[in-house]
Design an enzyme around this catalytic site. Structure first.
Site, mmCIF file in Angstrom:
data_model
loop_
_atom_site.group_PDB
_atom_site.id
_atom_site.type_symbol
_atom_site.label_atom_id
_atom_site.label_comp_id
_atom_site.label_asym_id
_atom_site.label_seq_id
_atom_site.Cartn_x
_atom_site.Cartn_y
_atom_site.Cartn_z
ATOM 1 N N SER A 30 -4.635 -4.585 2.104
ATOM 2 C CA SER A 30 -3.927 -4.174 3.318
ATOM 3 C C SER A 30 -4.534 -4.807 4.565
ATOM 4 C CB SER A 30 -3.949 -2.652 3.460
ATOM 5 O OG SER A 30 -3.268 -2.076 2.389
ATOM 6 N N ASP A 36 0.846 -1.198 0.000
ATOM 7 C CA ASP A 36 0.000 0.000 0.000
ATOM 8 C C ASP A 36 0.885 1.253 0.000
ATOM 9 O OD1 ASP A 36 -2.086 1.794 0.320
ATOM 10 O OD2 ASP A 36 -3.146 0.503 1.729
ATOM 11 N N HIS A 95 -0.417 4.537 0.246
ATOM 12 C CA HIS A 95 -1.120 5.743 0.676
ATOM 13 C C HIS A 95 -0.639 6.214 2.034
ATOM 14 C CE1 HIS A 95 -3.585 3.716 -2.277
ATOM 15 N NE2 HIS A 95 -3.928 4.933 -2.651
#
Ligand code: THG
Length: 911
Positions: free
Chosen positions: A807, A754, A756
């Site tokens: 995630s 991930d 972000h």
């Protein structure tokens, strides 16, 4: 036997369902994924589905078979992530060729087997090409918006490698899917064309986009209409939507696409929306009911399934498509399509498109100075002001002897991409250097204009530039130059434009709508007699092109006209107004102008107008002298017209409102002053963060949830928040009591897989403001690193963040590893896909210390403080355990479907 293009007109074709969902049903272990060959590769291999083509080919063929059995006409190769870029995550990039080769073979064998059984229903193989795990239009670092995690050329290379093998292996189509960034998709299209050209194997090219918000934009912020303009140059067979939503939520966007896209339409939605555990639990029958609407309304030609779908879902389709009428594609547009984040359609009947001239180092001293001094933020505000003043396109020129034009073009265009109010409009890349033009094209996801090419270096160069521009998918400005030089008379202008048009249309098959002629606006009233007819020649040429070169547009650099009146803006602007008035009547479509210009043709006093028209229309031999005389006299009496700076209305609000507004709009320019003004009004500096700044962030959350903001805008507001906090930070430090010790040590990480980190960054700031010492490990952090650093740093708490569904599983993995390492520090869970339910049911049981789900960044400090103090911790943990027990007792709710609003709210939790 019939091909896909033949069958598509006869009936609706069925595409298979998700690969991932099916693979999950086989409960494969890490050992299955590794097989005998990949035992020594570090990290986790489970989840690398494409690798199963080598290690468990039996499973992949079994899945293909199930889909064919269910009635699929087309199956996809198991190659969604088979590029060196995505495979690098698993350290298996060297096996990419082999995986792709094996994948096609597996699919081909089973498809052919079924075709042999029922030759009247042939089965096809589409080569699946995913977006990769990197995005070319968005910075991976909030603090450096010009940065890119991957370049266009790296993407082209990786995609080319994959597609070549897919084509040679014998796929029947290439399917570029789950498109979330148009620049990635443009690179994939470029690679597909190159691979087809070089292998000599031509197959239909299918595209499938993913919309990321309820407003129907891609992750990189484009509307679907803008996307269509961006890929218009390609030879596309079908276009459609997949992933992101269930069939019902996808429908309005599918309607929008089908209404405008001149291709066959495909759709393969998810099995509804994910529940709070990230699972899809719409039944095949429920999904079929929604898909049926697509079919009865004539929206589609190809239907399949994405996340959550299995062969049971696909098995519903044959009955639905039987005797159904396929969608009939709309006709190709006969207008010029351009795009930034939004579409600009230049229709023949449109009045006039103004192109902002101010982001030009040769055309603005101020812009030059700002670029020289690397004051990009201010340079961007010049671009923003032009858009605010009504520019529909912005011209960008970095050609200056002392600048590295290629680098400056790249930096500035990347920066623009992070400014949604600017990136809304298309860009005109203005350079006389080819390498600067290509560098610019490689930064822009929209459909841009190249400014310019000409015949001055001969036909061959001209043709090769034009071919390249067509392949990049841009429109082009053709200047009226040839081997003999610049055209300055009517005859020369029409001779060159006519010749260039034939070359472009006949030899390059350039879309006539994408050709923009610039017959050279040259300075008049220079005192040189040969110049007197320049404006007349231009205007006449405009009329000629309109009549004789169908489809082509006409533009010009309007401010050139008045160079001899430099210093007298009023006269200059009045001359431009007069010139435009006459040229537009003849059909001038667009012009590079100063969008802030204030002088209208109708506002020019009669006596001035006569003198200017005498010059522009070359009506008398002493016209220039008379205008110069007038200009001299006006210079002393008339103040410059466009100096008055408009005060923005929001600047008159009170300081709290201004801070909130700045946050929502992502405007960083006034923060220093506004914060200085606010400080005396608050007890503590941190209250400003928790007051107006947080209020602004909440508003952002609300607007995003309603689909009124899209991701790049949200990213920008996060950047503004960071800036505000960095201004406040020193004050917060100084307000701290002498000798206060750290409130606790917190490790933060976005889990592996991930990228972000906006939410995590905000958590980091908020907690630091509350006295915590933060160790931020960044994004894509493997479990081993989290364990190791937690031990080394002796942290008091660990915070995990994740935005995407995979995630969730990775967080469980981290919890397992922490437990294995004997750690017992509390774990905080946050981010878009996380939920209390998943935390309680999956993560907490995997660990032997408190695992707390946090809904948003504002909760972190409160919870952390409870966990830091023995007395409050005891009670908190007791309550938490009680709550989790209740949730666990209820078990996995089967119909815990979150609504679309909730799903969006989920997404925003991390801000
Ligand atoms: N055709 C095409 N492209 C072009 C031109 C053209 N690109 C560049 C130019 N010509 C159009 N752009 C400008 C930009 C600014 C000015 C003129 C043309 C201008 N600038 C002020 C000056 O030079 O007096 C600068 C004032 C200042 O420093 O602020 O006039 O013809 N295809």
């Amino acid at each position: 036997m019939k091909t896909i293009p033949q069958l598509i007109t006869e009936r609706i074709l069925i595409l298979d369902g998700a690969m991932g969902t099916m693979i999950q049903q086989y409960n494969l272990t890490e050992e299955d994924f590794r097989g005998n060959r990949f035992t020594d590769i570090p990290g986790q291999m489970k989840g690398n589905n494409d690798l199963l083509c080598l290690t468990r080919p039996d499973v992949i063929q079994d899945i293909h078979r199930k889909y064919l059995e269910a009635g699929a006409d087309i199956i996809e190769t198991n190659t969604f992530s088979s590029t060196i870029i995505s495979m690098a995550d698993y350290h298996v990039e060297e096996y990419v060729d082999e995986i792709n080769r094996a994948a096609v073979k597996l699919a081909r064998e089973v498809a052919d087997e079924y075709t042999a059984k029922t030759p009247d229903k042939p089965r096809f193989v589409a080569g699946s090409v995913g977006p990769t795990n990197k995005t070319a239009s968005i910075s991976p670092d909030v603090n450096n918006p010009a940065l890119r995690g991957v370049t266009y050329n790296e993407l082209v290379e990786a995609y080319y490698q994959q597609m070549r093998v897919l084509l040679q292996g014998g796929v029947d189509a290439i399917l570029i899917e789950t498109i979330f960034d148009t620049l990635n998709a443009k690179a994939a299209i470029f690679a597909a064309e190159q691979a087809m050209e070089e292998t000599g194997i031509k197959v239909p090219l299918m595209l499938s986009v993913t919309v990321s918000d309820v407003g129907g934009r891609t992750l990189s912020g484009q509307t679907l209409d803008a996307f269509l303009a961006s890929v218009q140059h390609a030879n596309i067979f079908s276009i459609g939507l997949n992933c992101s939503f269930g069939a019902r939520q996808l429908k309005p966007f599918l309607e929008q696409l089908a209404a405008r896209a001149p291709y066959y339409i495909s759709a393969y939605p998810n099995a509804g929306l994910p529940n709070s555990l990230g699972l899809y639990d719409q039944t095949p029958q429920e999904m079929a009911l929604q898909v049926k609407e697509y079919i009865t309304e004539g929206l589609i030609n190809i239907i399949g399934g994405c996340c959550g779908t299995t062969d049971a879902y696909i098995a519903e389709y044959p009955a639905l498509v039987k005797d159904a009428v396929p969608h009939i594609p709309v006709g190709k547009p006969d207008s010029l399509w351009l795009s930034g984040l939004e579409l600009l359609e230049v229709k023949p009947e449109m009045n006039f498109v103004n192109i902002g001239e101010r982001c030009n180092v040769a055309g603005s001293r101020k812009f030059l100075r700002l670029i020289q001094e690397k004051k990009y933020e201010e340079a961007l505000s010049i671009a923003r002001k032009q858009v605010e003043d009504g520019a529909l396109i912005i011209d960008v020129n970095m050609d200056d002897g002392l600048l590295d034009a290629k680098e400056e073009m790249t930096t500035f265009l990347n920066l623009i991409a992070s400014e949604p109010d600017i990136a809304r409009v298309p860009v005109m890349i203005d350079s006389s250097k080819w390498e600067v033009i290509t560098a610019g094209l490689e930064c822009l996801q929209g459909k841009s204009i190249v400014n310019s090419i000409s015949l001055k270096e001969g036909e061959e160069k001209f043709l090769s530039y034009a071919r390249a521009i067509k392949q990049y998918g841009a429109a082009v400005v053709v200047m009226a130059f040839d081997e003999k030089g610049q055209a300055d008379t009517f005859d020369r202008k029409i001779e060159i434009c006519g010749r260039a048009y034939r070359l472009l249309v006949d030899k390059v098959a350039f879309n006539p709508n994408d050709i923009i002629f610039d017959p050279n606006v040259l300075a008049v009233a220079t005192g040189i007699e040969e110049h007197n007819n320049y404006a007349v020649d231009f205007i006449q040429t405009v009329g000629w092109i309109k009549k004789n070169l169908p489809g082509a547009r006409i533009s010009g650099g309007i401010s050139n006209l008045s160079f001899s009146f430099r210093g007298n803006n009023y006269i200059r602007e009045a001359m431009h107004a007069v010139f435009l008035y006459h040229a537009i009547q003849q059909g001038l479509d667009m012009g590079i102008v100063n969008p802030a210009t204030a002088v209208l043709y109708t506002d020019i006093p009669e006596d001035v107008l006569v003198k200017i028209e005498d010059v522009v229309l070359n009506r008398r031999s002493d016209a220039a002298e008379r205008l110069i005389e007038l200009a001299e006299s006006l210079k002393t009496t008339t103040a410059d017209t466009n100096q008055a700076v408009k005060q923005d209305a929001w600047r008159t609000e009170n300081v709290e409102e201004r801070l909130k507004y700045a946050l929502v709009k992502g405007i960083g320019d006034y923060l220093e002053n506004d914060i200085a003004e606010a400080l005396p009004l608050y007890n503590k500096a941190v209250d400003i963060i928790e007051g107006p700044l947080m209020a602004g962030m909440n508003k952002v959350g609300e607007l995003f949830g309603e689909g009124k903001m899209f991701l790049p805008q949200v990213v920008k507001t996060a950047r503004t928040m960071k800036k505000a906090v960095s201004i406040l930070q020193p004050v917060i430090e100084s307000e701290k009591q002498e000798g206060t010790i750290s409130a606790g040590k917190v490790l933060l990480a976005t889990v592996k897989g991930d990228v972000h980190d906006i939410g995590k960054n905000i958590v980091s700031v908020v907690m630091a403001c509350n006295g915590y010492e933060i160790i931020d490990l960044g994004v894509m952090v493997p479990a081993e690193t989290i364990v190791q650093r937690a031990i080394e740093e002796k942290v008091d708490m660990i915070g995990l963040s994740g935005l995407i569904t995979p995630s969730l599983e990775e967080m469980v993995h981290v919890a397992v590893e922490l437990k294995r390492a004997g750690l017992s520090v509390p774990l905080l869970i946050g981010g878009a896909t996380t939920s209390k339910l998943h935390t309680a049911l999956k993560i907490a049981p995997a660990y032997n210390a408190p695992v707390v789900y946090l809904k948003d960044a504002s909760q972190n400090a409160v919870v952390a403080s409870k966990l830091m103090h023995a007395d409050s911790k005891e009670q908190f943990v007791r309550e938490l355990e009680e709550e989790y027990k209740n949730i666990q007792k209820k078990g996995t709710p089967q119909s815990d479907l979150v609504s679309l609003e909730e799903a969006q709210e989920n997404k925003l939790k991390l801000f």
